[in-house]
Design an enzyme around this catalytic site. Structure first.
Site, PDB file in Angstrom:
ATOM      1  N   PRO A  70       1.071  -1.173  -0.275  1.00  0.00           N
ATOM      2  CA  PRO A  70      -0.160  -0.215  -0.265  1.00  0.00           C
ATOM      3  C   PRO A  70       0.587   0.740  -0.270  1.00  0.00           C
ATOM      4  CG  PRO A  70      -0.930  -1.444   1.806  1.00  0.00           C
ATOM      5  CD  PRO A  70       0.703  -1.763   1.115  1.00  0.00           C
ATOM      6  N   ASP A  71       0.022   2.737  -0.602  1.00  0.00           N
ATOM      7  CA  ASP A  71       0.901   3.398  -0.463  1.00  0.00           C
ATOM      8  C   ASP A  71       0.659   4.403   0.839  1.00  0.00           C
ATOM      9  OD1 ASP A  71      -1.713   4.777  -1.089  1.00  0.00           O
ATOM     10  OD2 ASP A  71      -0.702   6.046  -2.274  1.00  0.00           O
ATOM     11  N   PHE A  72       0.982   5.582   1.472  1.00  0.00           N
ATOM     12  CA  PHE A  72       0.701   6.284   2.756  1.00  0.00           C
ATOM     13  C   PHE A  72      -0.850   6.514   2.635  1.00  0.00           C
ATOM     14  CE2 PHE A  72       4.636   4.807   2.687  1.00  0.00           C
ATOM     15  CZ  PHE A  72       5.300   4.492   3.928  1.00  0.00           C
ATOM     16  N   ARG A  73      -1.029   7.610   1.463  1.00  0.00           N
ATOM     17  CA  ARG A  73      -2.381   8.781   1.689  1.00  0.00           C
ATOM     18  C   ARG A  73      -3.175   8.451   0.574  1.00  0.00           C
ATOM     19  NH1 ARG A  73       2.187  10.735   2.692  1.00  0.00           N
ATOM     20  NH2 ARG A  73       3.355  12.127   4.686  1.00  0.00           N
TER      21      ARG A  73
ATOM     22  N   ASN B 152      11.394   5.297  -1.215  1.00  0.00           N
ATOM     23  CA  ASN B 152      10.521   4.158   0.131  1.00  0.00           C
ATOM     24  C   ASN B 152      11.316   3.472   0.621  1.00  0.00           C
ATOM     25  OD1 ASN B 152       8.583   5.208  -1.579  1.00  0.00           O
ATOM     26  ND2 ASN B 152       8.608   4.070  -3.473  1.00  0.00           N
TER      27      ASN B 152
ATOM     28  N   ASP C 174      10.925   0.041   0.962  1.00  0.00           N
ATOM     29  CA  ASP C 174      10.894  -1.227   0.653  1.00  0.00           C
ATOM     30  C   ASP C 174      11.774  -2.092   0.214  1.00  0.00           C
ATOM     31  OD1 ASP C 174      10.922  -0.906  -1.866  1.00  0.00           O
ATOM     32  OD2 ASP C 174       8.386   0.053  -1.207  1.00  0.00           O
TER      33      ASP C 174
ATOM     34  N   HIS D  72      14.581   8.222   3.218  1.00  0.00           N
ATOM     35  CA  HIS D  72      13.952   8.148   3.860  1.00  0.00           C
ATOM     36  C   HIS D  72      14.577   6.703   5.055  1.00  0.00           C
ATOM     37  CE1 HIS D  72      10.176  10.651   2.837  1.00  0.00           C
ATOM     38  NE2 HIS D  72      11.648  11.196   3.009  1.00  0.00           N
TER      39      HIS D  72
HETATM   40  P1  OAD Z   1       2.060   8.699  -0.546  1.00  0.00           P
HETATM   41  O1  OAD Z   1       0.808   7.906  -0.455  1.00  0.00           O
HETATM   42  O2  OAD Z   1       1.932  10.056   0.385  1.00  0.00           O
HETATM   43  O3  OAD Z   1       1.670   9.210  -2.116  1.00  0.00           O
HETATM   44  C1  OAD Z   1       1.322   8.342  -3.335  1.00  0.00           C
HETATM   45  C2  OAD Z   1       0.869   8.908  -4.221  1.00  0.00           C
HETATM   46  O4  OAD Z   1       1.191   7.608  -5.321  1.00  0.00           O
HETATM   47  C3  OAD Z   1       0.090   9.621  -4.348  1.00  0.00           C
HETATM   48  O5  OAD Z   1      -0.605  11.074  -5.145  1.00  0.00           O
HETATM   49  C4  OAD Z   1      -0.905   8.122  -5.259  1.00  0.00           C
HETATM   50  O6  OAD Z   1      -1.969   8.678  -5.866  1.00  0.00           O
HETATM   51  C5  OAD Z   1      -0.390   7.623  -6.367  1.00  0.00           C
HETATM   52  N1  OAD Z   1      -0.656   6.770  -6.182  1.00  0.00           N
HETATM   53  C6  OAD Z   1      -0.437   5.469  -5.993  1.00  0.00           C
HETATM   54  N2  OAD Z   1      -1.098   4.074  -6.507  1.00  0.00           N
HETATM   55  C7  OAD Z   1      -0.801   4.069  -7.905  1.00  0.00           C
HETATM   56  C8  OAD Z   1      -0.992   3.853  -9.217  1.00  0.00           C
HETATM   57  N3  OAD Z   1      -1.110   2.572  -9.227  1.00  0.00           N
HETATM   58  N4  OAD Z   1      -0.720   4.807  -9.517  1.00  0.00           N
HETATM   59  C9  OAD Z   1      -0.926   5.519  -9.753  1.00  0.00           C
HETATM   60  N5  OAD Z   1      -1.151   7.326  -9.138  1.00  0.00           N
HETATM   61  C10 OAD Z   1      -0.448   5.963  -7.971  1.00  0.00           C
HETATM   62  O7  OAD Z   1       3.725   8.309  -0.290  1.00  0.00           O
HETATM   63  P2  OAD Z   1       5.092   8.633  -0.766  1.00  0.00           P
HETATM   64  O8  OAD Z   1       4.703  10.038  -1.342  1.00  0.00           O
HETATM   65  O9  OAD Z   1       5.638   7.853  -1.142  1.00  0.00           O
HETATM   66  O10 OAD Z   1       7.682   8.533   5.225  1.00  0.00           O
HETATM   67  O11 OAD Z   1       4.792   9.479   0.734  1.00  0.00           O
HETATM   68  C11 OAD Z   1       5.878   9.924   1.178  1.00  0.00           C
HETATM   69  C12 OAD Z   1       6.480   9.544   2.960  1.00  0.00           C
HETATM   70  O12 OAD Z   1       5.739   9.710   3.781  1.00  0.00           O
HETATM   71  C13 OAD Z   1       6.726   8.418   2.840  1.00  0.00           C
HETATM   72  O13 OAD Z   1       7.817   8.502   1.874  1.00  0.00           O
HETATM   73  C14 OAD Z   1       6.430   8.050   4.430  1.00  0.00           C
HETATM   74  C15 OAD Z   1       5.605   8.976   4.240  1.00  0.00           C
HETATM   75  O14 OAD Z   1       4.788   9.379   5.911  1.00  0.00           O
HETATM   76  C16 OAD Z   1       8.592   7.194   5.696  1.00  0.00           C
HETATM   77  O15 OAD Z   1       8.287   6.175   5.015  1.00  0.00           O
HETATM   78  C17 OAD Z   1       9.597   7.795   6.818  1.00  0.00           C
END
Ligand code: OAD
Ligand code: ZN
Length: 290
Positions: free
Chosen positions: A49-52, A123, A125, A142
């Site tokens: 999963p992503d974060f947000r 990332n 991972d 990070h």
């Molecule tokens: P986010 O979860 O904030 O953002 C991920 C982005 O990827 C979002 O804009 C989603 O819409 C997009 N996305 C996800 N899956 C997708 C897909 N299949 N196709 C197109 N777009 C997609 O993640 P980060 O920006 O990496 O900190 O978050 C930054 C930091 O916040 C992370 O490094 C983490 C967290 O706090 C630490 O791990 C220390």
């Protein structure tokens, strides 16, 4: 007589670029130094999963932990109070649970072709390393699980010791002072790794900047997107328009919205690399798709 300013970094009117234009520039050898910034979105096709992202992101799925607000999982005061939510997330990311996907291998291909200036990743991972991109080409902004540090006496240890505890749901403790051991992941408010300083030389040198799968919400990483020269095309490949590319766009920005795998496959095709991508995927994964 003033001449030759347009198109060479001057401030004149510039033509709007498309993804195809950027691909053609790269194909023609006009962008030998490709700089890349990535976030959690590039690993969602691997099943992480992503974060947000609402609903599917880590931050929407922490209800089972007694956590005051999602970002607390990466904050030291909360970690000292209760390290378990972070350790549970760490356990899920144990190396080998997930494999690199077509996006990681696209970045690997950029490297194989000698085009990758550097890959800046948020990332944790480890999938960029797992895809075969050498450490010298990576800035893990990070941090990573490769090493860990005692939060009390600062003694460092290899990541393996940390995993031995985490995999059996035990809080890792320092063998010298019994303090809690934390992997070298950057929590909010902590300094970024020394290698992050490479941005000072990398960003002014870049010929093109690719930004993939990040919400550009976390500093100082997000502001790197503004550190390339104004004449440099910035290509955002993401589900949504984010960060400075959304609220302060430049004339040579390309924003490719939609699913990342689809967009990257399109870029690979525009670059004329489809067959090489297939070969690489076959070699690395043992099957045609991943
Ligand atoms: P986010 O979860 O904030 O953002 C991920 C982005 O990827 C979002 O804009 C989603 O819409 C997009 N996305 C996800 N899956 C997708 C897909 N299949 N196709 C197109 N777009 C997609 O993640 P980060 O920006 O990496 O900190 O978050 C930054 C930091 O916040 C992370 O490094 C983490 C967290 O706090 C630490 O791990 C220390
Ligand atoms: Zn210690």
């Amino acid at each position: 007589m003033v001449s030759g300013v347009l198109g060479s970094g001057g401030s004149g009117e510039r033509q709007k670029l498309s993804l195809q234009d950027v691909a053609e520039l790269i194909r023609a050898g006009g962008c030998p130094r490709v700089l890349v910034m990535v976030g959690a979105g590039i690993s969602t096709p691997s099943g992480i999963p992503d974060f947000r992202s609402p609903g599917s992101g880590w931050y929407s799925n922490l209800q089972q932990y007694d956590i005051p607000y999602p970002e607390a999982i990466f904050e030291l005061p909360f970690f000292f109070h209760n390290p378990k939510p972070f350790l549970a997330l760490a356990k899920k990311l144990y190396p080998g649970h997930y494999r690199p996907n077509v996006i990681h291998y696209f970045l690997r291909l950029l490297h194989d072709k000698g085009l990758l200036l550097r890959l800046y990743t948020q990332n944790i991972d480890g999938l960029e390393r797992a895809s075969g991109i050498p450490a010298s080409k990576l800035v893990e902004a990070h941090g990573s699980f490769a090493s860990a540090t005692c939060t009390v006496c600062r003694r460092t240890s290899p990541g393996e010791n940390f995993w031995a505890d985490v995999l059996v749901d035990r809080v890792p403790r320092c063998s010298v002072c019994t303090g809690i051991v934390k992997p070298d992941i950057v929590f909010f408010g902590e300094p970024l790794p020394q290698r992050f300083l490479l941005h000072v030389v990398d960003f002014p040198m870049a010929d093109v900047l690719l930004i993939l799968g990040t919400s550009l919400q976390v500093e100082p990483f997000a502001s790197l997107s503004e550190a390339v020269r104004n004449s440099v095309p910035r290509v955002l490949i993401n589900r949504d328009a984010v960060g400075p590319l959304a609220w302060c766009p430049r004339s040579r920005d390309v924003v490719q919205l939609g699913d990342l795998v689809h967009s990257v496959e399109k870029l690979v095709e525009l670059l004329g690399w489809t067959e090489e991508m297939k070969d690489l995927l076959q070699r690395e994964t043992g099957k045609a798709g991943c």
